[in-house]
Design an enzyme around this catalytic site. Sequence first.
Site, PDB file in Angstrom:
ATOM      1  N   ILE A  24      -0.617  12.304  -8.250  1.00 16.78           N
ATOM      2  CA  ILE A  24      -1.357  12.566  -6.946  1.00 16.78           C
ATOM      3  C   ILE A  24      -1.502  10.957  -6.388  1.00 16.78           C
ATOM      4  O   ILE A  24      -1.469  10.087  -7.066  1.00 16.78           O
ATOM      5  CB  ILE A  24      -2.907  13.126  -7.308  1.00 16.78           C
TER       6      ILE A  24
ATOM      7  N   CYS B 272      -0.514   9.877   5.240  1.00 16.94           N
ATOM      8  CA  CYS B 272      -0.569   9.220   6.490  1.00 16.94           C
ATOM      9  C   CYS B 272      -1.274  10.012   7.554  1.00 16.94           C
ATOM     10  O   CYS B 272      -0.705  11.037   7.766  1.00 16.94           O
ATOM     11  CB  CYS B 272       1.004   8.769   6.747  1.00 16.94           C
TER      12      CYS B 272
ATOM     13  N   GLY C  49      -0.298   3.130 -12.022  1.00 20.73           N
ATOM     14  CA  GLY C  49      -0.805   2.348 -10.970  1.00 20.73           C
ATOM     15  C   GLY C  49      -1.623   1.412 -11.169  1.00 20.73           C
ATOM     16  O   GLY C  49      -1.365   0.144 -11.547  1.00 20.73           O
TER      17      GLY C  49
HETATM   18  C1  LIG Z   1      -4.003  -0.961  -4.191  1.00 14.14           C
HETATM   19  C2  LIG Z   1      -3.246   0.219  -4.202  1.00 14.14           C
HETATM   20  C3  LIG Z   1      -2.067   0.489  -3.176  1.00 14.14           C
HETATM   21  C4  LIG Z   1      -1.533   1.551  -3.101  1.00 14.14           C
HETATM   22  N1  LIG Z   1      -0.848   1.832  -1.961  1.00 14.14           N
HETATM   23  C5  LIG Z   1       0.100   2.796  -1.925  1.00 14.14           C
HETATM   24  C6  LIG Z   1       1.182   2.966  -0.911  1.00 14.14           C
HETATM   25  O1  LIG Z   1       1.391   2.234  -0.393  1.00 14.14           O
HETATM   26  N2  LIG Z   1       1.854   4.258  -0.851  1.00 14.14           N
HETATM   27  C7  LIG Z   1       1.632   5.466  -1.638  1.00 14.14           C
HETATM   28  O2  LIG Z   1       2.171   6.348  -1.822  1.00 14.14           O
HETATM   29  N3  LIG Z   1       0.545   5.204  -2.808  1.00 14.14           N
HETATM   30  C8  LIG Z   1      -0.289   4.050  -3.036  1.00 14.14           C
HETATM   31  N4  LIG Z   1      -1.195   3.979  -3.845  1.00 14.14           N
HETATM   32  C9  LIG Z   1      -1.331   5.135  -4.740  1.00 14.14           C
HETATM   33  C10 LIG Z   1      -0.743   4.917  -6.058  1.00 14.14           C
HETATM   34  O3  LIG Z   1       0.698   4.741  -6.151  1.00 14.14           O
HETATM   35  C11 LIG Z   1      -1.216   6.087  -7.000  1.00 14.14           C
HETATM   36  O4  LIG Z   1      -0.770   7.182  -6.334  1.00 14.14           O
HETATM   37  C12 LIG Z   1      -2.594   6.220  -7.255  1.00 14.14           C
HETATM   38  O5  LIG Z   1      -3.178   4.746  -7.171  1.00 14.14           O
HETATM   39  C13 LIG Z   1      -3.078   6.755  -8.435  1.00 14.14           C
HETATM   40  O6  LIG Z   1      -2.287   6.097  -9.487  1.00 14.14           O
HETATM   41  P1  LIG Z   1      -3.326   5.360 -10.593  1.00 14.14           P
HETATM   42  O7  LIG Z   1      -4.520   5.975 -10.688  1.00 14.14           O
HETATM   43  O8  LIG Z   1      -2.397   4.993 -11.710  1.00 14.14           O
HETATM   44  O9  LIG Z   1      -3.677   4.070  -9.830  1.00 14.14           O
HETATM   45  C14 LIG Z   1      -1.823   2.727  -3.889  1.00 14.14           C
HETATM   46  C15 LIG Z   1      -2.798   2.392  -4.886  1.00 14.14           C
HETATM   47  C16 LIG Z   1      -3.365   1.230  -5.203  1.00 14.14           C
HETATM   48  C17 LIG Z   1      -4.455   1.254  -6.056  1.00 14.14           C
END
Ligand SMILES: Cc1cc2nc3c(=O)[nH]c(=O)nc-3n(C[C@H](O)[C@H](O)[C@H](O)COP(=O)(O)O)c2cc1C
Lengths: 308, 251
Positions: free
Chosen positions: A192, A131, A268
């Site tokens: 990550i 952030c 995610g």
């Molecule tokens: C639509 C979306 C919104 C996300 N919002 C947040 C969030 O509010 N806080 C956070 O720490 N990570 C957020 N992330 C990151 C995910 O928690 C995760 O760290 C990241 O997508 C990598 O994992 P993945 O490849 O399995 O999606 C978001 C990811 C996506 C796709």
Amino acid sequence: MVDLSVSLAGVTLKNPIIPASGTFGYGREFAEIYDLNILGSFSWKGTTRDPRPGNPQPRIAETPGGMLNAVGLQNPGMEAVLREEVPNIAKIFRGPVIANVCGFSLEEYAENCARLNDAEQVRILEVNISCPNVHAGGKNFGSDPQSAAAVTRAVRAATKKPVFMKLSPNVTDIAEIAKACEAEGADGLCLINTLLGMRIDLRTKRPLIANRTGGLSGPAVFPVAVRMVWDVYEAVGEKIPVIGCGGVSSAEDAAEMMLAGASAVEVGAASLRDPWACKKIIEDLPAVCERLGVSQISELTGGAHHGA
Amino acid sequence: MKQCTFIWRSRRQLTPDTWELVLMALNSQDAAAVTAPGQFVNLALPGKFLRRPISVCDWGKYHLTLLVKEAGEGTKELVRLPPETELDVLAGLGNGFDFAPETVGPAPVLVGGGIGVAPLYGLAKRMLENGQSPRAVLGFRSRADSFYLEEFAALGIPVLPASEDGSLGVKGFVTDALNTLPDCSYVLACGPTAMLKAVHALPQLTGGQFSFEARMACGFGACVGCTIETKNGLRRVCKDGPVFRKEEILW
Ligand SMILES: Cc1cc2nc3c(=O)[nH]c(=O)nc-3n(C[C@H](O)[C@H](O)[C@H](O)COP(=O)(O)O)c2cc1C
Ligand SMILES: Cc1cc2nc3c(=O)[nH]c(=O)nc-3n(C[C@H](O)[C@H](O)[C@H](O)COP(=O)(O)OP(=O)(O)OC[C@H]3O[C@@H](n4cnc5c(N)ncnc54)[C@H](O)[C@@H]3O)c2cc1C
Ligand code: FES
């Protein structure tokens, strides 16, 4: 029978699979899709003190093997979450919940964490440090060891709950950040978050996403996440647990993440394409463990580091 | 929402870049997840990470009819998939149109622009089954780009086409056609944003419903990727929409 249970800083999860923050809201939508009680835990949407409308449209773009998002931390704010979401979560899920907390200043991080003290079902605070710091020209808290340490110190003093710092991959040396957080009393780490990316529309010759940049996630980031979990496990794995996250879409991926050093695994983007992704991964885990010759899934954690 | 496997039973080219696909449910599944016209499905495509949202044009117990316009890579591939390709479909997404007589009044007009015509066909059919008699104003770039006019005509409802180049029906936009209709106070509209906005601004409207598009990641309300601002606050196009009421829309 394979024992799927894992422990994160004293909190027991019945299995290591955790829907990742921002892809699971506060559980409402997925509770209509499957019984959330199959999950080890879930990490709710990143929550700030004040309600946030998020970024303008468009916020989503496709990429090879994944997606960009620039949701911009849209959330209803801590007060509404405590009033409306926390009681609802108690109705739809009986397990431990991970509260993803964001802030734009050290004071806000501390305040947001402190306000969750009475939310009993919240057993772990996941502090998103990707952030911008409004007091430092918008530089991300997660981008250098000093500011990551400062957030850790601030939240550590504000809560007795286990604190997991969620690290940004957009850094030169993630192990340095991990060490700085551990030194300030982080009970664990999660990594990550998304990788900063951009797509440009050939028709308009402009970035596809209104915010210009967005966070990359999905299968495309999996090897990056595995490498970073490996590095962080080497740096602090003897002291604190790591939640691995990034590109996981199968039970095999989850096992790979654990071998790299993860004690639990967040999923995610995979749930956005296939809403039943976590359920399928959990169902497939016992067979994968049997194939890998472990009767307790926790034995996988860090397995790739120990030679063979 | 339900996940179903469909194969496509027939494909018909409607214009140089628009196709009709009829999908059949496999393995004793059905299309029962679709409950209202204006809902959409989210189709997984081989090699593409995100699903593609496509309106349900029409549906029966075991089939879905979709109209697909080739936009980018995904839709180009979709209309060229070999027959018997199994499609992973999330069906029954979105709210759909509310066509109850007390909502839409005695003389509703369906307003479609380009591929936005698709959900209006199923809507017209359901309204007829319900004893209502809508009229339709359908806008296209030109006669060569037009489609489904015969299908609408076969339903027996009055259809007023419009084309930008005048090669079909009223020359101009759907708003020009709407201005020639005597009684046009309630619309059910789907089409490009510029069209929706122009229709929304017509002074003769007392009410209406407008179907929106947005880039989506999940399509079922979990990621807030598709949020728009409305007079009632933030709303997800995929779950709270895609159909929004005239009174709540902010441009
Ligand atoms: C639509 C979306 C919104 C996300 N919002 C947040 C969030 O509010 N806080 C956070 O720490 N990570 C957020 N992330 C990151 C995910 O928690 C995760 O760290 C990241 O997508 C990598 O994992 P993945 O490849 O399995 O999606 C978001 C990811 C996506 C796709
Ligand atoms: C509720 C809804 C209903 C729709 N109904 C229909 C329909 O009945 N028939 C039809 O042909 N098209 C419809 N569309 C538009 C259709 O989803 C896009 O044309 C399609 O996703 C483009 O994919 P692509 O791979 O060909 O293009 P690309 O540009 O290569 O797609 C890249 C990414 O952008 C997204 N995208 C691109 N254009 C749009 C768009 N206009 N709206 C939403 N996402 C987009 C794609 O889904 C994909 O994730 C609808 C869209 C929505 C939101
Ligand atoms: S696309 Fe995910 S909430 Fe609408």
